[in-house]
Design a protein around this motif. Structure first.
Motif, mmCIF file in Angstrom:
data_model
loop_
_atom_site.group_PDB
_atom_site.id
_atom_site.type_symbol
_atom_site.label_atom_id
_atom_site.label_comp_id
_atom_site.label_asym_id
_atom_site.label_seq_id
_atom_site.Cartn_x
_atom_site.Cartn_y
_atom_site.Cartn_z
ATOM 1 N N GLY A 1 3.523 -5.583 -10.136
ATOM 2 C CA GLY A 1 4.366 -4.842 -9.211
ATOM 3 C C GLY A 1 4.817 -5.686 -8.040
ATOM 4 O O GLY A 1 5.987 -5.664 -7.647
ATOM 5 N N THR A 2 3.892 -6.466 -7.474
ATOM 6 C CA THR A 2 4.237 -7.321 -6.338
ATOM 7 C C THR A 2 5.202 -8.409 -6.750
ATOM 8 O O THR A 2 6.179 -8.714 -6.045
ATOM 9 C CB THR A 2 2.964 -7.946 -5.741
ATOM 10 N N LEU B 1 0.834 -1.201 0.000
ATOM 11 C CA LEU B 1 0.000 0.000 0.000
ATOM 12 C C LEU B 1 0.874 1.259 0.000
ATOM 13 O O LEU B 1 0.544 2.251 -0.650
ATOM 14 C CB LEU B 1 -0.925 0.007 1.214
ATOM 15 N N SER B 2 1.985 1.208 0.710
ATOM 16 C CA SER B 2 2.886 2.353 0.779
ATOM 17 C C SER B 2 3.535 2.612 -0.582
ATOM 18 O O SER B 2 3.676 3.765 -1.001
ATOM 19 C CB SER B 2 3.965 2.110 1.834
ATOM 20 N N VAL B 3 3.931 1.552 -1.261
ATOM 21 C CA VAL B 3 4.504 1.705 -2.602
ATOM 22 C C VAL B 3 3.462 2.289 -3.550
ATOM 23 O O VAL B 3 3.757 3.201 -4.332
ATOM 24 C CB VAL B 3 5.030 0.350 -3.113
ATOM 25 N N ILE B 4 2.245 1.783 -3.476
ATOM 26 C CA ILE B 4 1.183 2.276 -4.347
ATOM 27 C C ILE B 4 0.914 3.753 -4.083
ATOM 28 O O ILE B 4 0.767 4.554 -5.017
ATOM 29 C CB ILE B 4 -0.105 1.447 -4.145
ATOM 30 N N ILE C 1 8.605 6.002 1.585
ATOM 31 C CA ILE C 1 7.869 4.748 1.743
ATOM 32 C C ILE C 1 7.975 4.251 3.180
ATOM 33 O O ILE C 1 7.008 3.735 3.755
ATOM 34 C CB ILE C 1 8.366 3.699 0.743
ATOM 35 N N THR C 2 9.133 4.431 3.796
ATOM 36 C CA THR C 2 9.281 4.058 5.206
ATOM 37 C C THR C 2 8.318 4.858 6.077
ATOM 38 O O THR C 2 7.670 4.309 6.980
ATOM 39 C CB THR C 2 10.728 4.300 5.664
ATOM 40 N N GLU C 3 8.214 6.150 5.806
ATOM 41 C CA GLU C 3 7.302 6.988 6.583
ATOM 42 C C GLU C 3 5.854 6.571 6.387
ATOM 43 O O GLU C 3 5.078 6.464 7.354
ATOM 44 C CB GLU C 3 7.484 8.458 6.173
ATOM 45 N N VAL C 4 5.484 6.313 5.132
ATOM 46 C CA VAL C 4 4.099 5.940 4.841
ATOM 47 C C VAL C 4 3.762 4.592 5.471
ATOM 48 O O VAL C 4 2.687 4.417 6.063
ATOM 49 C CB VAL C 4 3.856 5.916 3.319
ATOM 50 N N ALA D 1 -0.425 7.488 -5.844
ATOM 51 C CA ALA D 1 -1.476 8.004 -4.962
ATOM 52 C C ALA D 1 -2.802 7.311 -5.249
ATOM 53 O O ALA D 1 -3.857 7.943 -5.278
ATOM 54 C CB ALA D 1 -1.606 9.513 -5.064
ATOM 55 N N TYR D 2 -2.724 6.005 -5.502
ATOM 56 C CA TYR D 2 -3.882 5.114 -5.649
ATOM 57 C C TYR D 2 -4.645 5.303 -6.957
ATOM 58 O O TYR D 2 -5.803 4.899 -7.056
ATOM 59 C CB TYR D 2 -4.866 5.287 -4.483
#
Length: 809
Positions: free
Chosen positions: A733-734, A675-678, A792-795, A683-684
């Motif tokens: 992506g995964t 979800l963070s990568v997306i 991404i770490t923060e998200v 932004a979805y």
């Protein structure tokens, strides 16, 4: 300033319409085929509905499956809904959903069957949308008369909604069929019906159709007016080319060449200028050799570009001599690379010539930068690049770019493996340019390369010096983090713990504070909380959000915040919803973006809009609207997380879970990380593209998509268009992330670096810091990739905080 011009163009088109007086031909209305049977042999078997899924919920889920591009699942859901309800309205909606899913699959036989059933519904909305999709299906099947008739029926059922779009589609069909009179009439109706007063693109289409019909004089008048009113150089070049071609076909050479020359002279960046140039050159018409060189450079004809620049320089020009040298150098370098030759020394010599000859040139700094870049990026001469950058600093120490060149010199020394020289160079920054924006980074990276040399004792004072050079919370946390790591390496563990606590407090929810917390509890980066619940239901949080909204903005108690509420009466909302429901996502988003901007200062309408956007799956615009709403109250950055949880769960949504969770489980990948990568990538938003060519929800490059499709042998008949389907993007992506995670032995930083910065770079970076994720991050030489991993770490941390155990917040 643009309004009067557009109004003039509109009046011109209306005047032309009155003169030609075409009549719009109404195709016979298609009678709804109420006798058509529901197809059985081609229908996908339906799963048994779960006890908690009502027919209404199933219908909504089916629409989200279409948005995700998972048409097989959508068909199963709609069929399940049909099996569980006899309500005529729900049956009609699910027939429409079945038809739309089959249409998107390209399976037009069953699509027509279901769409005809939906077209027979009493619900005008459903019937109208079915007619639109019928028209699209007939068009794909080359049954154009039936398509035109279906469009007419749509206009009868849904008048005044997206008329401009429908008339434009009809115009396209008539133009394709060679019926230019009807094409022009429909385009003109489209122009009149456009809520924004008629677009430039539509005006061009009208003019082209006049030309195709043989009415060149009207076409010329329109082309000229578009040229006069456009502020887009590419459009102006196109108009020059089109007008020139008409005169050229008439053998009116002077007029034709004048238009071609205008394109060449004023719009050298446009491809149409190149087309005009080719005609002029082929006809032996003299052209400006500088513009000729520039145009050839812009289209990639580098050798021809160099030849043109040489001819220009041979005239000893007064104007553009510096620009000619600059672009000739770029073209020379590119020509060599394209032919497998090394012409970088020639290019560098030209830039030196510019530097020594034209000190006041606007290309002066660019030439220095290109020499330095060419030396390390093309030639691999890292030390020489460093020396070039230092040479600039020595010669031009007072220039505002001098600190940046000093920083570049340190980076080139670092690339060369000359870590001591890199550290010494970066340490000059606080002494020579204490207020420059590069100063903190310089002394900070001096500490990093000193750590890489294994001298922790010497590195610690450098990080301490960095600490006093900044008041920025993120930089403060970074300095504290590395001071603590130095203390740990020197055996001062108690001091390290105290320092990391300071880092943890310096920038809550910021990357370095998160990493400090990891170090304090002995946790690896990007670790999920022990328990979390990705529940997408926003209902439990909405009331608190409404109370906060009323209190914060002083909204009266009697103001109804239900969604869509008053929005439902807004034509922009109605158009946006119609486009979205028909699968025209970009057009729908454009309408909703207009609404978002219009209601930026209206918190009640913004709130209603946010809820509606989440309901239909336009998550990116919902995120932006929510962020701006909170920002208007002073809540941004970490403070935004103090707002009611409703808003945080929109900004960090549990979206696409029906597709994401199975893939996360199959690849043993953290759903929170995916979800963070997306969120970081798109932004979805599934139908987004990037300037670099990446596509879709997880921003897959076409080459990577083709590689994954071959490897997975899925989806069937793969094409690049599949990358716009969120379902496909999540799978690809995964799988791609999983591949590189395996390659890098579960090193998630290296995995993310490969995803963003390229596998080759990631392999090189990891080799420099294989055992320390913090050192790996700082060793990454591309700022974008460093920021990517940090963000991404923060998200991911916020996702864990938000969906984890509230007692642990």
């Amino acid at each position: 300033m643009r309004k009067p011009k557009q109004t003039f163009l509109f009046l011109l088109i209306l005047t032309l319409a009155a003169c030609s007086q075409p009549v719009i031909e109404q195709s016979p209305t298609i009678a709804a085929d109420s006798s058509a049977l529901v197809p059985t042999s081609t229908a996908t078997p339906a799963p048994t509905p779960t006890p908690t899924s009502t027919p209404v919920e199933l219908t909504n889920d089916g629409n989200l499956a279409i948005l995700a591009g998972d048409y097989e699942t959508a068909l199963k859901i709609f069929q399940a809904a049909l099996s569980s309800s006899t309500d005529p309205q729900l049956v009609a909606k699910n027939n429409l959903g079945m038809g739309q899913a089959y249409f998107e699959q390209g399976n037009y036989g069953p699509a027509l069957d279901y769409l005809r059933l939906a077209a027979a519904a009493e619900d005008i909305t459903v019937a109208g949308r079915a007619q639109y999709l019928l028209a699209q299906s007939y068009t794909r099947l080359e049954r154009y008369d039936e398509a035109l008739s279906a469009y007419d029926t749509y206009l009868q059922l849904r008048p005044g909604l997206i008329d401009s779009h429908i008339y434009a589609l009809k115009g396209d069909l008539y133009a394709f069929l060679g019926d230019y009179t009807q094409a022009i009439a429909n385009y003109q109706e489209s122009y009149r019906a456009d809520p924004d007063g008629g677009s430039e693109a539509l005006a061009i289409k009208i003019a082209i159709t006049y030309e195709d019909s043989g009415d060149q004089e009207t076409a010329l008048a329109l082309y000229q007016d578009i040229y006069n009113t456009s502020d887009n150089g590419y459009t102006s070049a196109e108009m020059d080319l089109r007008m020139g071609r008409i005169y050229y076909a008439r053998e009116q050479w002077d007029q034709a060449y004048a238009y071609f020359q205008d394109a060449v002279t004023n719009f050298p960046y446009a491809y149409d200028a190149y087309t005009a140039l080719v005609t002029l050159v082929n006809d032996n018409v003299p052209v400006d050799e500088f513009q000729r060189g520039l145009i050839n450079y812009n289209v990639g004809n580098y050798a021809l570009s160099v030849e043109a620049f040489d001819r220009y320089l041979a005239t000893s020009p007064v104007e553009n001599a510096d620009a000619t040298l600059y672009y000739k150098a770029l073209a020379t370098r590119a020509a060599g690379a394209g032919n497998g030759e090394d012409k970088t020394d020639e290019a560098i010599a030209l830039w030196w010539q510019l530097i020594e000859t034209y000190r006041s040139s606007p290309y002066f700094i660019d030439a220095w930068e290109d020499i330095e870049y060419t030396q390390w990026a093309y030639q691999g001469e890292y030390q020489q690049a460093a020396e070039t950058a230092l040479r600039f600093v020595t010669r031009h120490s007072d220039e505002e770019e001098a600190p940046a060149f000093l920083f570049l010199a340190g980076r080139s020394y670092e690339r060369a493996g000359m870590l001591a020289e890199a550290s010494a160079t970066w340490q000059r920054l606080p002494n020579e340019y204490p207020s420059a924006e590069e100063t903190f980074q310089g002394i900070y990276f001096a500490g990093i390369v000193t750590v890489r040399m294994g001298d922790w004792a010497a590195a610690q004072p450098l990080f301490s010096r960095a600490l006093v050079l900044t008041a920025d919370p993120a930089e403060t946390a970074a300095a504290y983090l590395w001071i603590g790591k130095c203390q740990e390496a020197l055996g001062e563990m108690s001091k390290a713990v105290d320092t990391w606590k300071q880092a943890q407090l310096a920038d809550p929810f910021g990357y370095y504070s998160i990493r400090a917390e990891d170090l304090l509890i002995g946790q690896d980066p990007l670790t999920d909380p022990v328990t979390y619940d990705l529940n997408p239901d926003l209902t439990p949080y909405r009331q608190d959000a409404e109370i906060w909204l009323r209190e914060t903005f002083g909204l009266a108690v009697d103001i109804n915040l239900e969604s869509p509420g008053l929005l439902a009466n807004d034509p922009r909302f109605q158009r946006g919803l119609e486009f979205w429901s028909l699968g025209l996502y970009e057009e729908g988003k454009a309408e909703f973006e207009t609404l978002r901007e219009a209601f930026a200062n209206d918190p009640a309408q913004t709130f209603r809009l946010i809820v509606s956007l989440v309901d239909i799956g336009l998550y990116r615009t919902a995120l932006v609207a929510t962020t701006n709403l909170l920002k208007s109250t002073g809540l941004e950055g970490e403070l935004a997380l103090d707002a009611p949880e409703f808003f945080s769960r929109i900004r960090f949504g549990a979206y696409y879970l029906d597709w994401l969770l199975p893939e996360a489980e199959a690849e043993d990948f953290s759903p929170l990380l995916l979800l963070s990568v997306i969120r970081q990538e798109s932004a979805y938003e599934g139908f987004i593209g990037s300037s670099a060519g990446a596509i879709g929800l997880m921003q897959i490059m076409p080459s990577t998509g083709a590689e994954r499709a071959t490897l997975l042998n899925w989806p069937e008949d793969y094409s690049i268009a599949d990358l716009y389907k969120p379902y496909v993007s999540i799978v690809f992506g995964t799988n791609y992330l999983s591949h590189w995670r395996t390659y890098f032995d579960d090193d998630l930083y290296a995995t993310l670096a490969a995803y963003n910065g390229g596998p080759g770079n990631a392999i090189a970076w990891q080799s420099l810091a294989p055992d320390d994720p913090d050192l790996l991050l700082e060793t990454i030489r591309v700022e974008e990739t460093r920021n990517y991993i940090r963000l991404i770490t923060e998200v991911q941390y916020i996702y864990g905080w938000l969906y984890g155990d509230p007692a642990e917040r």
